[in-house]
Design a protein around this motif. Structure first.
Motif, PDB file in Angstrom:
ATOM      1  N   ALA A  24       9.498 -19.289  -5.722  1.00  0.00           N
ATOM      2  CA  ALA A  24       9.437 -18.909  -4.311  1.00  0.00           C
ATOM      3  C   ALA A  24      10.510 -17.879  -3.997  1.00  0.00           C
ATOM      4  CB  ALA A  24       9.617 -20.144  -3.430  1.00  0.00           C
ATOM      5  N   ASP A  25      10.137 -16.851  -3.257  1.00  0.00           N
ATOM      6  CA  ASP A  25      11.060 -15.773  -2.936  1.00  0.00           C
ATOM      7  C   ASP A  25      12.059 -16.192  -1.856  1.00  0.00           C
ATOM      8  OD1 ASP A  25      11.734 -13.243  -1.093  1.00  0.00           O
ATOM      9  OD2 ASP A  25      11.422 -12.577  -3.147  1.00  0.00           O
ATOM     10  N   ILE A  26      13.346 -16.005  -2.157  1.00  0.00           N
ATOM     11  CA  ILE A  26      14.410 -16.233  -1.180  1.00  0.00           C
ATOM     12  C   ILE A  26      15.267 -14.978  -1.159  1.00  0.00           C
ATOM     13  CG2 ILE A  26      16.413 -17.627  -0.533  1.00  0.00           C
ATOM     14  CD1 ILE A  26      15.182 -19.982  -1.965  1.00  0.00           C
ATOM     15  N   CYS A  27      15.117 -14.207  -0.111  1.00  0.00           N
ATOM     16  CA  CYS A  27      15.911 -12.990   0.064  1.00  0.00           C
ATOM     17  C   CYS A  27      15.819 -12.061  -1.146  1.00  0.00           C
ATOM     18  CB  CYS A  27      17.365 -13.345   0.366  1.00  0.00           C
ATOM     19  SG  CYS A  27      17.578 -14.375   1.839  1.00  0.00           S
ATOM     20  N   ASP A 103      16.007 -26.956  -7.625  1.00  0.00           N
ATOM     21  CA  ASP A 103      15.607 -26.670  -6.242  1.00  0.00           C
ATOM     22  C   ASP A 103      16.798 -26.728  -5.280  1.00  0.00           C
ATOM     23  OD1 ASP A 103      16.100 -29.371  -6.210  1.00  0.00           O
ATOM     24  OD2 ASP A 103      14.126 -29.966  -5.451  1.00  0.00           O
ATOM     25  N   LEU A 104      17.995 -26.359  -5.784  1.00  0.00           N
ATOM     26  CA  LEU A 104      19.209 -26.385  -4.964  1.00  0.00           C
ATOM     27  C   LEU A 104      19.783 -24.970  -4.817  1.00  0.00           C
ATOM     28  CD1 LEU A 104      21.048 -29.513  -6.453  1.00  0.00           C
ATOM     29  CD2 LEU A 104      19.762 -29.400  -4.301  1.00  0.00           C
ATOM     30  N   PRO A 105      19.078 -24.074  -4.140  1.00  0.00           N
ATOM     31  CA  PRO A 105      19.554 -22.679  -4.072  1.00  0.00           C
ATOM     32  C   PRO A 105      20.812 -22.501  -3.226  1.00  0.00           C
ATOM     33  CG  PRO A 105      17.666 -22.979  -2.630  1.00  0.00           C
ATOM     34  CD  PRO A 105      17.791 -24.245  -3.443  1.00  0.00           C
ATOM     35  N   THR A 106      21.172 -23.479  -2.389  1.00  0.00           N
ATOM     36  CA  THR A 106      22.379 -23.347  -1.569  1.00  0.00           C
ATOM     37  C   THR A 106      23.587 -24.042  -2.199  1.00  0.00           C
ATOM     38  OG1 THR A 106      21.892 -25.331  -0.240  1.00  0.00           O
ATOM     39  CG2 THR A 106      20.971 -23.240   0.530  1.00  0.00           C
ATOM     40  N   LEU A 107      23.474 -24.427  -3.456  1.00  0.00           N
ATOM     41  CA  LEU A 107      24.557 -25.105  -4.159  1.00  0.00           C
ATOM     42  C   LEU A 107      25.806 -24.221  -4.227  1.00  0.00           C
ATOM     43  CD1 LEU A 107      25.411 -27.532  -6.051  1.00  0.00           C
ATOM     44  CD2 LEU A 107      24.598 -26.099  -7.942  1.00  0.00           C
ATOM     45  N   GLU A 108      26.968 -24.809  -3.923  1.00  0.00           N
ATOM     46  CA  GLU A 108      28.232 -24.090  -4.062  1.00  0.00           C
ATOM     47  C   GLU A 108      28.742 -24.233  -5.499  1.00  0.00           C
ATOM     48  OE1 GLU A 108      29.757 -22.130  -2.078  1.00  0.00           O
ATOM     49  OE2 GLU A 108      28.497 -22.424  -0.309  1.00  0.00           O
ATOM     50  N   PRO A 109      29.126 -23.139  -6.143  1.00  0.00           N
ATOM     51  CA  PRO A 109      29.603 -23.220  -7.530  1.00  0.00           C
ATOM     52  C   PRO A 109      30.772 -24.183  -7.716  1.00  0.00           C
ATOM     53  CG  PRO A 109      29.145 -20.942  -6.939  1.00  0.00           C
ATOM     54  CD  PRO A 109      29.004 -21.743  -5.680  1.00  0.00           C
ATOM     55  N   SER A 110      31.607 -24.347  -6.702  1.00  0.00           N
ATOM     56  CA  SER A 110      32.756 -25.259  -6.835  1.00  0.00           C
ATOM     57  C   SER A 110      32.311 -26.688  -7.097  1.00  0.00           C
ATOM     58  CB  SER A 110      33.623 -25.215  -5.574  1.00  0.00           C
ATOM     59  OG  SER A 110      32.895 -25.637  -4.439  1.00  0.00           O
ATOM     60  N   LYS A 224      34.641 -32.714   0.423  1.00  0.00           N
ATOM     61  CA  LYS A 224      34.342 -32.459   1.830  1.00  0.00           C
ATOM     62  C   LYS A 224      33.603 -31.134   1.931  1.00  0.00           C
ATOM     63  CE  LYS A 224      38.120 -35.229   3.694  1.00  0.00           C
ATOM     64  NZ  LYS A 224      39.339 -35.263   4.560  1.00  0.00           N
ATOM     65  N   THR A 225      32.302 -31.240   2.090  1.00  0.00           N
ATOM     66  CA  THR A 225      31.452 -30.061   2.117  1.00  0.00           C
ATOM     67  C   THR A 225      30.144 -30.405   2.797  1.00  0.00           C
ATOM     68  OG1 THR A 225      30.455 -28.332   0.740  1.00  0.00           O
ATOM     69  CG2 THR A 225      30.337 -30.563  -0.100  1.00  0.00           C
ATOM     70  N   GLU A 226      29.388 -29.402   3.163  1.00  0.00           N
ATOM     71  CA  GLU A 226      28.023 -29.627   3.618  1.00  0.00           C
ATOM     72  C   GLU A 226      27.146 -29.810   2.391  1.00  0.00           C
ATOM     73  OE1 GLU A 226      24.540 -27.499   6.349  1.00  0.00           O
ATOM     74  OE2 GLU A 226      26.569 -26.660   6.258  1.00  0.00           O
ATOM     75  N   ALA A 227      26.451 -30.922   2.321  1.00  0.00           N
ATOM     76  CA  ALA A 227      25.668 -31.218   1.121  1.00  0.00           C
ATOM     77  C   ALA A 227      24.561 -30.179   0.931  1.00  0.00           C
ATOM     78  CB  ALA A 227      25.058 -32.611   1.230  1.00  0.00           C
ATOM     79  N   PRO A 228      24.399 -29.655  -0.287  1.00  0.00           N
ATOM     80  CA  PRO A 228      23.275 -28.751  -0.542  1.00  0.00           C
ATOM     81  C   PRO A 228      21.969 -29.525  -0.426  1.00  0.00           C
ATOM     82  CG  PRO A 228      24.309 -29.386  -2.597  1.00  0.00           C
ATOM     83  CD  PRO A 228      25.175 -29.940  -1.500  1.00  0.00           C
ATOM     84  N   PHE A 229      20.962 -28.877   0.081  1.00  0.00           N
ATOM     85  CA  PHE A 229      19.685 -29.565   0.286  1.00  0.00           C
ATOM     86  C   PHE A 229      18.652 -29.078  -0.728  1.00  0.00           C
ATOM     87  CE2 PHE A 229      19.847 -25.845   2.994  1.00  0.00           C
ATOM     88  CZ  PHE A 229      18.616 -25.233   2.796  1.00  0.00           C
ATOM     89  N   GLY A 230      17.801 -30.011  -1.145  1.00  0.00           N
ATOM     90  CA  GLY A 230      16.714 -29.655  -2.039  1.00  0.00           C
ATOM     91  C   GLY A 230      15.579 -29.002  -1.285  1.00  0.00           C
ATOM     92  N   VAL A 231      14.919 -28.044  -1.914  1.00  0.00           N
ATOM     93  CA  VAL A 231      13.772 -27.368  -1.314  1.00  0.00           C
ATOM     94  C   VAL A 231      12.502 -28.035  -1.833  1.00  0.00           C
ATOM     95  CG1 VAL A 231      12.514 -25.195  -1.120  1.00  0.00           C
ATOM     96  CG2 VAL A 231      15.022 -25.201  -1.054  1.00  0.00           C
ATOM     97  N   ALA A 240      16.270 -22.556   3.655  1.00  0.00           N
ATOM     98  CA  ALA A 240      17.049 -21.918   2.589  1.00  0.00           C
ATOM     99  C   ALA A 240      17.112 -20.406   2.794  1.00  0.00           C
ATOM    100  CB  ALA A 240      16.439 -22.246   1.229  1.00  0.00           C
ATOM    101  N   ILE A 241      16.023 -19.812   3.220  1.00  0.00           N
ATOM    102  CA  ILE A 241      16.005 -18.366   3.476  1.00  0.00           C
ATOM    103  C   ILE A 241      16.982 -18.021   4.595  1.00  0.00           C
ATOM    104  CG2 ILE A 241      14.583 -16.469   4.354  1.00  0.00           C
ATOM    105  CD1 ILE A 241      12.204 -17.801   2.853  1.00  0.00           C
ATOM    106  N   ARG A 242      17.028 -18.853   5.640  1.00  0.00           N
ATOM    107  CA  ARG A 242      17.969 -18.606   6.745  1.00  0.00           C
ATOM    108  C   ARG A 242      19.407 -18.734   6.266  1.00  0.00           C
ATOM    109  NH1 ARG A 242      14.506 -22.027   9.571  1.00  0.00           N
ATOM    110  NH2 ARG A 242      16.055 -23.695   9.528  1.00  0.00           N
ATOM    111  N   VAL A 243      19.693 -19.807   5.534  1.00  0.00           N
ATOM    112  CA  VAL A 243      21.069 -20.067   5.104  1.00  0.00           C
ATOM    113  C   VAL A 243      21.556 -18.971   4.169  1.00  0.00           C
ATOM    114  CG1 VAL A 243      22.524 -21.621   3.737  1.00  0.00           C
ATOM    115  CG2 VAL A 243      20.937 -22.568   5.425  1.00  0.00           C
ATOM    116  N   ILE A 244      20.760 -18.652   3.165  1.00  0.00           N
ATOM    117  CA  ILE A 244      21.177 -17.625   2.195  1.00  0.00           C
ATOM    118  C   ILE A 244      21.177 -16.246   2.840  1.00  0.00           C
ATOM    119  CG2 ILE A 244      20.512 -16.507   0.034  1.00  0.00           C
ATOM    120  CD1 ILE A 244      19.641 -19.275  -0.968  1.00  0.00           C
ATOM    121  N   GLY A 245      20.225 -15.991   3.701  1.00  0.00           N
ATOM    122  CA  GLY A 245      20.204 -14.706   4.415  1.00  0.00           C
ATOM    123  C   GLY A 245      21.454 -14.515   5.258  1.00  0.00           C
TER     124      GLY A 245
END
Length: 249
Positions: A24-27, A103-110, A224-231, A240-245
């Motif tokens: 699926a295309d994200i940005c 399916d975790l495109p908003t995952l933070e590398p940390s 302490k972080t916002e949990a990444p969400f599965g698509v 996910a498109i909104r967040v990454i955009g």
């Protein structure tokens, strides 16, 4: 951080709620490429995409990544991770393996780095992450997995006692949102895929309960972080498109 770690991203095209979601295309990029890039940014070790679909591997290879083709009959993502480990590293060079869902495109590398923190204790076999629940709506949301966590005061790593889609534990005190990122010792992963399915795993629809039922030491790093969400749905994809955009802009 453990130096000999292998990162594996299991993924497949078959999905009922969002067909072909890894592509699926994200940005301007396929979702699986976003996940692979986040894993690479973590810089903890080689990153391998494991899939039964050559089309996914072609996308990863064209982006400069590595992938292995796995048996489409494998029942779970964890089985796919184990198969990819054996194919990529038959000599057993890597002592630890991180499993990142595709399916975790908003995952933070940390977070990929933090999931290795519990292995500072050599008795730990398996590790995962959690974050304190701040939003009260998550307490009753069945899609948010909670952890009954034995955690000392002023500590950030504790032992997982139970996972549930319902609110656990009862009583006053903090509650924790499970982040579905796992790390294993190689020996633990080899053992885990051979364990029989547990009745609690079936009832809760949570594979990690199989590990607890069979005495696997599973520790949790609290971040302490916002949990990444599965698509999983078109609505998730739009989010996910909104967040990454927003991050790009």
């Amino acid at each position: 951080m453990i130096n000999n770690t292998l990162v594996i991203i299991p993924t497949r095209l078959a999905a009922t709620r969002l067909p072909r979601k890894p592509l699926a295309d994200i940005c301007g990029k396929p979702m699986i490429v976003h996940v692979w890039e986040k894993a690479m940014e973590a810089n903890v070790g080689p990153v391998v995409v494991a899939s039964a679909d050559q089309e996914i591997l072609d996308v990863i290879h064209s982006s400069g990544g590595q992938g292995v083709l796995t048996d489409p009959a494998l029942p779970t993502g964890t089985d796919r991770v184990k198969a990819a480990m054996d194919l990529f590293d038959p000599q057993g060079k890597y002592s630890h393996v991180i499993n990142i869902q595709g399916d975790l495109p908003t995952l933070e590398p940390s977070l990929v780095r933090h999931v290795l923190d519990p292995f500072k204790d050599p008795l730990v076999h398996m590790a995962t992450l959690a974050t304190p629940i701040i939003d009260s709506h998550e307490l009753t949301d069945q899609n948010v997995v909670k952890i009954a966590l034995s955690l000392g005061e002023n500590e950030s790593i504790g032992r997982a006692l139970y996972f549930s889609r319902n609110l656990v534990p009862s009583g006053e005190g903090p509650h924790y949102h499970h982040i579905g990122l796992y790390a294993y010792t190689r020996e633990c992963l080899n053992r885990f895929v051979g364990l029989p399915v547990n009745n609690l795993e079936v009832r809760e629809r949570l594979e990690q309960l199989r590990a607890l039922a069979h005495g696997v030491r599973l520790d949790v790093k609290v971040v302490k972080t916002e949990a990444p969400f599965g698509v999983d749905t078109p609505a998730d994809l739009e989010k996910a498109i909104r967040v990454i955009g927003n991050r790009y802009t």
